[in-house]
Design an enzyme around this catalytic site. Structure first.
Site, mmCIF file in Angstrom:
data_model
loop_
_atom_site.group_PDB
_atom_site.id
_atom_site.type_symbol
_atom_site.label_atom_id
_atom_site.label_comp_id
_atom_site.label_asym_id
_atom_site.label_seq_id
_atom_site.Cartn_x
_atom_site.Cartn_y
_atom_site.Cartn_z
ATOM 1 N N GLY A 35 7.313 3.718 -2.896
ATOM 2 C CA GLY A 35 7.856 2.930 -4.010
ATOM 3 C C GLY A 35 9.058 3.495 -4.707
ATOM 4 O O GLY A 35 9.955 2.743 -5.080
ATOM 5 N N GLY A 82 7.846 19.719 3.996
ATOM 6 C CA GLY A 82 8.103 18.429 3.342
ATOM 7 C C GLY A 82 9.291 18.529 2.397
ATOM 8 O O GLY A 82 10.066 19.497 2.454
ATOM 9 N N ARG A 130 2.997 -3.946 -7.367
ATOM 10 C CA ARG A 130 2.643 -4.384 -8.719
ATOM 11 C C ARG A 130 3.837 -4.273 -9.650
ATOM 12 O O ARG A 130 4.045 -5.126 -10.508
ATOM 13 C CB ARG A 130 1.465 -3.562 -9.240
ATOM 14 C CG ARG A 130 0.126 -4.002 -8.648
ATOM 15 C CD ARG A 130 -0.987 -3.053 -9.048
ATOM 16 N NE ARG A 130 -0.850 -1.766 -8.366
ATOM 17 C CZ ARG A 130 -0.928 -0.575 -8.961
ATOM 18 N NH1 ARG A 130 -1.156 -0.497 -10.255
ATOM 19 N NH2 ARG A 130 -0.772 0.524 -8.274
ATOM 20 N N HIS A 172 -5.499 6.028 -5.817
ATOM 21 C CA HIS A 172 -4.478 4.991 -5.895
ATOM 22 C C HIS A 172 -5.163 3.634 -5.870
ATOM 23 O O HIS A 172 -6.033 3.396 -5.034
ATOM 24 C CB HIS A 172 -3.512 5.109 -4.723
ATOM 25 C CG HIS A 172 -2.234 4.346 -4.915
ATOM 26 N ND1 HIS A 172 -2.198 2.964 -4.879
ATOM 27 C CD2 HIS A 172 -0.971 4.759 -5.179
ATOM 28 C CE1 HIS A 172 -0.941 2.576 -5.092
ATOM 29 N NE2 HIS A 172 -0.180 3.638 -5.273
#
Lengths: 270, 257, 677
Positions: C49, C14, C273, C257
């Site tokens: 995000g 990753g 949000r 979450h």
């Protein structure tokens, strides 16, 4: 394709919840049955021959192929090979031929493609077993061949300093082209790639188009011509556009390949 | 380096032998020859279909191409020159396009199988284009050779006799379908291949192009069939006088040789 | 015996692993990455995000800097974080964003002039500065004082992974895809590499390296309902635990979450949000302001998740055939915004639920999301107990997140830790004393031991079904080691998990198909995951306080007096059914930000005796130094911990460096350009 075997789910009222599926315990059965016809072949097993195998199971509410295949593996056949990673349609691992067309299995709802669902591994790519293919190796090879990384200014920036500005529209456009998940659907859908294994495919051309658009990449059209200016590159594309039509991320492949073709063809007498 | 190391960036691009620019030229030429041939084909269809208006009109158009209205007498050699030009374009186009066709059984089988499971319109259309293109190698060559060698034998009776008495109509019938399908698909493909007419929404443009393609194909097929029927009818009625040249009433006998 | 040698063995492909490998490679060391899947398919991709870095380009980020980011992060962690590590992180994060910008990440950019945004449910017009035009933009995220989250639409992790993955290819770093490390090879407190299974052929080989790095991400799949990818099973954690030497830190700290799509658990970003989306209940009532009047929907994730569950427990949830859920309402953001800045969210809603988020609300309920705990490391990323073993990213307990991580800090940590730990790994490999000198006999023993384990599973004639054990474990973890924890539940969980662990020793396989054999994979992973699950559950049972995401209903107060310490778990023997727990105290006297109220969530906590004294000391020092850099240095010097290449201040619109055409010499103290390679 010699034999077909049918494996049925145990006839309990509520099928066991596939743990990996993270569906609520038990799943809510819809009463409908689906039949998954999967291509089976394990190259590691001597004597294994490609054949179709049918699994019958109960469809649950909102069931995706991820949930269905996980359930098959956990309850019916532990040997079935397939690849899922994100199960959210963003990583590109689970592309397979669903009823003849390449798509992302994880976000395919069984009710949209059933009740008879035929699954086969993506063509073109090396088969690992059953529905699992080695897209990773193909993609890495393509990236190396096309030098598909940003060739920045050799005079590197000081990363302590404020970054180079970029027009917001351009950034958004780059992101649009950067959304490729390398799932391999475009390659599997490409008639040219099926006939000519060395063809770069839409994914390769889209990458080049993406870097060409990026002012941070210092390469010129002459450099790009070196990478895709061949009959295995952009000039090999026969504009069948199946790539564009199956792309799970809706990349503007048609526009980008045409754009690249114009630029590269322009180099013919330049 | 903070961003990119020079050992990585632009690795040796300058040192490599440059790739040939021939593929770029071939690609352009394939499209260009195809475009010219397709547009020619449409024009050609309009010219031959003038028979639907009247024999005289068709005669007039024919003579126009033979330079009759410029030089005061016909020079069928002009037609031969045009035909020769088209033949050159045709051979060039065939030569360029053949690079794309399946050249082995394996490729043929791959594409066929792929097309069948994918059920994707543009993929199937390419197959139609490939098959019709292959047919045209032979059909068009025969037709062009005839026109090259007998440029004077074009006219309301001359052509009709060839179609009927000369038994060319089966060839023309097959060729009509092959040409219209091949050319129509080809023009559509040219547009999407090079991104012509694309404004903003590529998908919408393509849908419009696809629709236009079908409308034009059907139009030219209908026009072509009607024209062929007209020649067949004239040829059938003229069969017992086959070989007689057409001379419009307004033109004095002997004026045309 | 197949043996592969390299300098740096990176387990996990990753963002953290890739960046770490690039750092080592650029220092001239060979790096080799092992990855379960092609690196660009890693779970890093799911970070939607954005990434926190205090660039302060947008007007709502004006005044942001390392100090604010530091305080937000420490408060978010509920004082569980290592504050020196947080300092290293916040100072490197802006550099990481800028490096990634140079590598091709198409960061969303600031457009000068007026724009309409949604803040607290109201449409507000804000004006961006001219000088910020074209610079990297930031959005609002939970638990932050400033808009700090740099983003690429809502596919930030994807874009970062593309760029970093591309650079790894450019650096010709080999990635052995579809391979899995089954055990670390270690001897005498030194790690030498790993025993690795090829997931295509099923064969084992030994990979030997000077330095071994675990960058395998989280362990979300210990839970049934999780946002994590199916590969996030914590095997990297488990192989470190199974050495009996390396320790796992704070494994009981598990983040939930707030907005997992119900019921599938697929993530919808906090950006929803942050950009103005609201949480609503069965009555369509926006309930968060009732609980958290200050931060509302944008309190930290642990707080919002708890408030949501609390609200559902009050009967305010939306009833569905799958159970109760709440609504996430982003309709007020408008189609243009959703289609462009929240495109993945749009696609996920569309494909998985047939919901159009432009018009409809999204069913959500908290889902397991992040593993704060991990392989305990020093600030250098190296295990304090197992030399040559490094770890970075979610797999590590470095420890910058403590007991709760802020949104946008994880994907930032991956690259930042990759940059920092990569340098330390390179330093380690530079030293001649760290050459690999392990006898081949030891390597053979490890290989044979792992092969024997697999053979026992395949041919031992056991009767237990691995898939069932695993499903039961996930059920227990979700039901009893979740958001609200009770001593009784935890005891039951620990008991039953131990029982499952014992049963897992007699797993039998139905199939012996050669090759990868997915059933065998499930079998050996289940054994490892059960140990990990026990580490989480037992740690949670033992920690009798509430801190960050670890919330005990029977011990609802944060107890600094007793529990301001990090849990360290080791697994001493194969025969054990529980980890051995030790605790590492956090030293308040060295904290830059002594414990206090977080600014959201519960206000009552039990102070540590040292807190008041340290607070007075800190206040005095703050008084004394006007310059923020001098003040920081006086409070808690950390510069010595940063690798040379990563020292240096960060330039901002409001903190300009003098123009420096001549190069590093003209920039302020220690701000420098990296030397050319």
């Amino acid at each position: 394709m010699t034999t077909t075997t049918i494996v049925k789910a145990p006839s309990t009222s509520a099928p066991p919840a596939p743990a990996a599926a993270a569906a609520p315990a038990g799943g809510v059965a819809t009463g409908a049955k689906i039949r998954v016809h999967a291509l089976r072949y394990n190259p590691q097993e001597p004597g294994s021959v490609p054949h179709m195998q049918t699994y019958e199971l109960e469809q649950t509410e909102g069931m995706t192929l991820f949930i269905a295949l996980s359930e098959i593996r956990e309850t019916l056949d532990p040997t079935l090979q397939f690849d899922f990673v994100c199960r959210a349609g963003i990583c590109g691992s689970c592309a397979m031929m669903v009823n003849g067309r390449p798509t992302l299995a994880c976000r395919t709802l069984t009710r949209d493609v059933g009740p008879d669902i035929t699954l086969a591994p993506l063509p073109v790519f090396e088969l690992i077993g059953d529905l699992s293919v080695n897209t990773g190796r193909w993609m890495r090879g393509t990236s190396e061949r096309l030098e598909a990384w940003l060739h920045g200014d050799p005079q590197a920036r000081d990363i302590c300093r404020i970054e180079e500005p970029m027009e917001p529209e351009l950034a958004e456009k780059l992101n649009e082209l950067d959304r490729c998940v390398e799932c391999g659907c475009c390659v599997a859908a490409c008639g040219t790639a099926r006939m000519r294994p060395d063809f770069v495919g839409a994914v390769g051309m889209a990458k080049i188009a993406r870097f060409r658009l990026d002012p941070r990449d210092k390469r010129t059209d002459d450099d790009y011509y070196e990478l895709v200016g061949t009959d295995d590159g952009v000039f090999g594309c026969m504009s069948l556009l199946a790539c564009h039509d199956v792309c799970p991320k809706d990349l503007p492949l048609q526009t980008q390949i045409a754009f690249l073709r114009r630029k590269m063809a322009g180099k013919g007498w330049a | 380096m903070a961003s990119t190391s020079p050992t990585i960036a632009g690795a040796g691009l300058a040192e490599r032998p440059r790739r040939s620019r021939v593929p770029a030229r071939l690609d352009l030429l394939q499209s260009a020859t195809g475009l010219v041939l397709a547009l020619f084909m449409w024009g050609h269809m309009f010219f031959v279909s003038t028979i639907l208006v009247s024999k005289d009109f068709m005669w007039t158009v024919t003579k126009m191409f033979e330079g009759y209205f410029i030089f005061g007498r016909p020079y069928p050699g002009i037609v031969s020159v045009i035909v020769f030009g088209i033949l050159v374009l045709f051979v060039a186009h065939a030569f360029l396009a053949v690079r794309k066709l399946p050249i082995s059984f394996r490729q043929w089988q791959m594409y066929r199988g792929h097309m069948k499971v994918m059920k994707h319109e543009d993929t199937t259309l390419w197959w139609v284009q490939a098959v019709t293109g292959f047919m045209l190698f032979f059909l068009v060559t025969v037709h062009l050779y005839q026109m090259l060698m007998h440029p004077g034998l074009i006219g309301p009776y001359e052509s009709a006799d060839r179609v009927w008495t000369g038994r060319w109509w089966p060839l023309y019938l097959v060729m009509l379908f092959a040409v219209e399908l091949h050319g129509g698909i080809g023009l559509y493909r040219l547009a999407v291949k090079w991104g012509w007419f694309e404004r903003g929404d590529a998908d919408a443009t393509r849908a419009t192009l696809k629709k236009a393609k079908w409308v034009l194909t059907v139009f030219f097929l209908v026009l072509g069939l009607a024209t062929l029927a007209a020649y067949m009818k004239i040829g059938y009625e003229h069969a017992d006088r086959a070989g007689e040249r057409y001379v419009p009433a307004s033109v004095q006998p002997g004026a045309v040789q | 015996m197949k043996v592969v040698y390299t300098d740096v063995l990176v387990i996990g492909g990753g963002l953290a692993g890739l960046r770490l490998a690039i750092a080592a490679r650029r220092r001239g060391h060979d790096a080799l990455i092992l990855s379960l899947v092609p690196p660009k398919r890693s779970h890093s991709k799911a970070a939607q995000g954005g990434m926190q870095a205090s660039l302060g380009n947008v007007i709502k980020g004006q005044g942001d800097n390392e100090d604010v980011h530091f305080e937000d992060t420490v408060r978010g962690s509920d004082w569980g974080a290592d504050q020196e590590v947080v300092r290293m992180f916040v100072n490197t994060a802006p550099k990481a964003v800028r490096e990634l910008a140079a590598w091709g990440v198409p960061w969303s950019r600031v457009r000068k002039g007026d724009r309409q945004v949604v803040i607290n449910g109201q449409k507000v017009t804000i004006t961006e500065r001219d000088e910020a035009h074209g610079l990297v933009a930031q959005r609002d995220f939970g638990g932050t004082k400033k808009w700090r989250t740099c983003y690429v639409s809502d596919c930030t992790g994807h874009a970062m992974l593309q760029a970093v993955g591309d650079q790894a290819i450019a650096a010709a770093i080999p990635v052995h895809e579809r391979t899995e490390a089954l055990a670390l090879i270690h001897d005498g407190g030194r790690c030498y590499g790993a025993v690795v299974r090829d997931l295509v052929t099923g064969t084992l080989s030994a990979y030997l390296a000077k330095a071994t790095a675990i960058t395998t991400g989280g362990a979300g799949r210990l839970y049934r309902v999780t946002t994590n990818a199916v590969i996030c099973e914590g095997i990297g954690h488990a192989i470190a635990l199974e050495t009996g030497v390396a320790a796992l830190g704070n494994m009981e700290a598990v983040q939930f979450h707030p907005t997992g799509i119900f019921p599938a658990g697929i993530l919808v970003t906090e950006g929803c949000r942050g950009d103005g989306g609201l949480l609503k209940d069965a009555d369509g009532h926006r309930f968060m302001p009732d609980y958290e009047p200050e931060k509302k929907e944008l309190a930290s994730r642990d707080v919002v998740s708890r408030r949501m569950e609390e609200h559902i427990a009050k009967g305010k949830g939306v009833k569905s055939r799958f159970g109760d859920h709440l609504w996430l309402d982003i309709t007020l953001l408008g189609e243009q915004h959703i289609r462009h800045n929240l495109r993945e969210v749009y696609e996920i809603c569309h494909y998985f639920m047939g919901v159009d988020p432009v018009k409809d609300m999204i069913p959500v309920r908290p889902a397991q999301h992040y593993t704060m705990g991990g392989v305990r490391t020093k600030p250098s990323g190296e295990s304090p107990t197992l030399k040559g073993l490094f770890s970075a990213g979610e797999a590590a307990c470095w420890d910058m997140h403590g007991f709760n991580r802020l949104g946008g800090n994880s994907v930032a940590e991956t690259v930042v830790a990759g940059m920092i730990v990569g340098e330390y790994v390179a330093d380690f490999c530079d030293r001649a004393e760290n050459d690999v000198n392990i006898p081949t006999g030891v390597v053979r023993e490890f290989l044979e031991r792992e092969q024997a384990k697999l053979d026992r599973l395949a041919q031992g004639g056991g009767s237990e079904d691995a898939a069932k054990l695993k499903a039961r474990m996930q059920e227990i973890m979700t039901a009893k080691v979740g958001i609200f924890r009770r001593g009784k539940d935890l005891e039951e969980a620990v008991d039953e998990l131990q029982e499952l662990l014992v049963r897992s020793r007699s797993i039998g396989l139905r199939s012996r198909a050669p090759g990868p054999n997915p059933e065998l994979v499930t079998a050996y992973r289940t054994q490892k995951m059960l140990r990990l699950a026990l580490t989480v559950a037992y740690g949670a049972l033992t920690r009798t306080e509430s801190r960050g995401a670890h919330f005990r209903e029977d011990h609802p107060r944060r107890d600094d007096a007793q529990w301001l310490k990090r849990t360290l778990a080791t697994w001493k023997s194969d025969a054990d059914t529980l980890p051995t727990l030790d605790y590492e105290p956090l030293d308040i006297r060295r904290m830059e930000l002594p414990p206090g109220w977080r600014g959201y969530g519960a206000k009552d906590y039990t102070d540590h005796p040292d807190t008041a004294a340290r607070q007075a000391e800190v206040d005095a020092l703050k008084e004394k130094h006007a310059d923020r850099f001098a003040r920081q240095r006086a409070l808690m010097p950390y510069d010595h911990l940063l690798p040379q290449r990563l020292k240096g201040r960060n330039e901002r619109i409001d903190e300009r460096f003098p123009a420096a055409p001549g190069g590093a010499g003209d920039t302020p103290e220690s701000a420098f350009a990296w030397e050319s390679e």
